[in-house]
Design an enzyme around this catalytic site. Sequence first.
Site, short mmCIF file in Angstrom:
data_model
loop_
_atom_site.label_atom_id
_atom_site.label_comp_id
_atom_site.label_asym_id
_atom_site.label_seq_id
_atom_site.Cartn_x
_atom_site.Cartn_y
_atom_site.Cartn_z
N SER A 50 43.34 41.42 44.09
CA SER A 50 42.11 41.78 44.69
C SER A 50 41.66 42.53 43.79
CB SER A 50 42.42 42.83 45.97
OG SER A 50 41.19 43.28 46.45
N ARG A 295 42.55 33.74 44.81
CA ARG A 295 43.17 33.97 45.95
C ARG A 295 41.92 33.93 47.02
NH1 ARG A 295 45.62 33.45 49.88
NH2 ARG A 295 47.33 34.52 50.92
N THR A 331 41.46 46.60 52.37
CA THR A 331 42.69 47.20 52.18
C THR A 331 42.87 48.08 53.53
OG1 THR A 331 43.11 46.84 49.91
CG2 THR A 331 44.65 48.25 50.94
N CYS A 484 40.04 23.49 43.41
CA CYS A 484 41.14 24.21 42.92
C CYS A 484 41.26 25.18 41.52
CB CYS A 484 42.21 23.17 42.65
SG CYS A 484 43.91 24.05 42.11
N CYS A 509 50.42 25.69 41.09
CA CYS A 509 49.55 26.43 42.09
C CYS A 509 49.76 27.85 42.17
CB CYS A 509 50.15 25.97 43.27
SG CYS A 509 49.69 26.51 44.69
N CYS A 512 46.35 30.09 45.97
CA CYS A 512 45.27 30.69 46.69
C CYS A 512 44.83 30.06 48.02
CB CYS A 512 43.96 30.28 45.54
SG CYS A 512 43.65 28.83 45.65
N CYS A 515 42.52 24.82 48.75
CA CYS A 515 42.80 23.30 49.02
C CYS A 515 43.10 23.11 50.45
CB CYS A 515 43.79 22.67 48.16
SG CYS A 515 45.54 23.44 48.46
#
Length: 540
Positions: A50, A295, A331, A484, A509, A512, A515
């Site tokens: 984050s 992410r 958060t 991606c 990968c 995140c 896709c």
Amino acid sequence: MERESMEFDVVVVGGGPSGLTAAIRLKQINADLSVCVLEKGSEVGAHILSGAVIETRSLAELFPDWKERDAPLLTPATDDRFMFLTESKAIRLMTPPQMNNHGNYIVSLGNFTRWLGAQAEALGVEIFAGFAAAEVLYHEDGSVKGVATGDMGIGKDGQPTHNHTPGVELWARQTIFAEGCRGSLTKTLFERFDLRKDCEDQTYGIGIKELWEIDPARHKAGTIIHTVGWPLDSQTYGGSFLYHLENNQVAVGFVVGLDYANPHLSPFDEFQRFKTHPAIRPIFEGGRRVSYGARALSEGGFQSVPKLSFPGGVLVGDTAGFLNVPKIKGTHTAMKSAMVAAEAVAEALGHEGGANEVSAYPEHLRKSWLWRELHEVRNIRPSFHWGLWGGIAYSALETYVFKGKMPWTLHHQPDHLALKKASECPKIAYPKPDGVVSFDKLSSVFISSTNHEENQPAHLKLRDPAVPVAINLEHYDAPEQRYCPAGVYEIVRNDDGSNPRLQINAQNCLHCKTCDIKDPTQNINWVVPEGGGGPNYPNM
């Protein structure tokens, strides 16, 4: 081989801020409750990414003495800047009140999560890192019984190898799902219990981030910069952040709403291009890029929150969609939802037999400051469907005139439906990376420390193997190659250009989930790989 089983009062799926907060709160209320947390990353914090600027309201409720406990909140926010970028200029705008960070802290959310993990373990919470929850278990009456971890040592052919170890079943009186955005098990719960029938579609963004060490002369600890505008066009939602942490480090990132229309758009390349802006580039020249990651984040807000309780379990955190988009913070809201859930679960388990469905959780949440906070800003993100300037104008009207008390609620549509045909959209010519401030995908994935056991079935499943070429390539120019951020999807051909086919480089990968969200036919299903696989973020 039969799976072994373990029994707990509460099983928490996900070792992020919401999952750990739920576990801590349960133990604070009743130290005798047996609580375990499953975390698919190699360690707590390994998959956490984050910005991040944290509002301490929930932390103070959880641990009033958080400063004495040495929580890793080291850099108070000191200066907010909000800028509109053209290709060559940066124009400072008035900072929206939701983005006022007075009293907040710039943090590494990964390090904060590691600290939460230590607090949880000190209270007696059992944390199993490197174990991915792969399956929801059910009682005969249809209620959630717990979860099972995935088998280890399954080869690419789907057959057990000599290293095969069956998964473990974790049974619980209540299971708390805290998987983060687009949770793979949460998706199945949505379908089984029809949890989304009374809410809007969830919408998402992709956040791409780098951590840099910069020239000390250019570092100003506590400085927070957000931008909108270039390099995105006015119809595409998104913007950047730059947060000056301690130790001459800067977190820089770019968020693109996944409701964008042009299939030629590449969020990764937009981010790299952003760093070349004349007002941004000097910050990074002479510096060193330390880490990279990406992410998805839930942007639907208040109207996209699903039903939160069901027989045997509850949803908390970003898996339920509690991000406050105008604040660019989730958060504190994730932690608050987890505390309310934990209090309701503990109360239910205190009754003889316990409650099958903890319906008190959503009831209590609606009376909390979290519900009011999200309700007041519910229309700001969907207003940007009218474009950048329409969204800014409407947001100002809602903030300063209506003060969040509008008698209407704007609507969402699924992100994958927004994509237009490739023939209807202009191609985008992205500059080649210069290796100084802009980089390619593969070198970026390398510094994310991403790793997966190579001899395992791909965790990116195609519902129909013919779709990537027959539909995605034919009509959308294979947009998975661009949305991606890790180079997982690649159209390969024979030497003469014939026989196009989709190659999935699952080893790259970053987890995140983009896709799974943006595929125009929803043909890609993201499931968990072997536990411990994926990125290993050091300070993100």
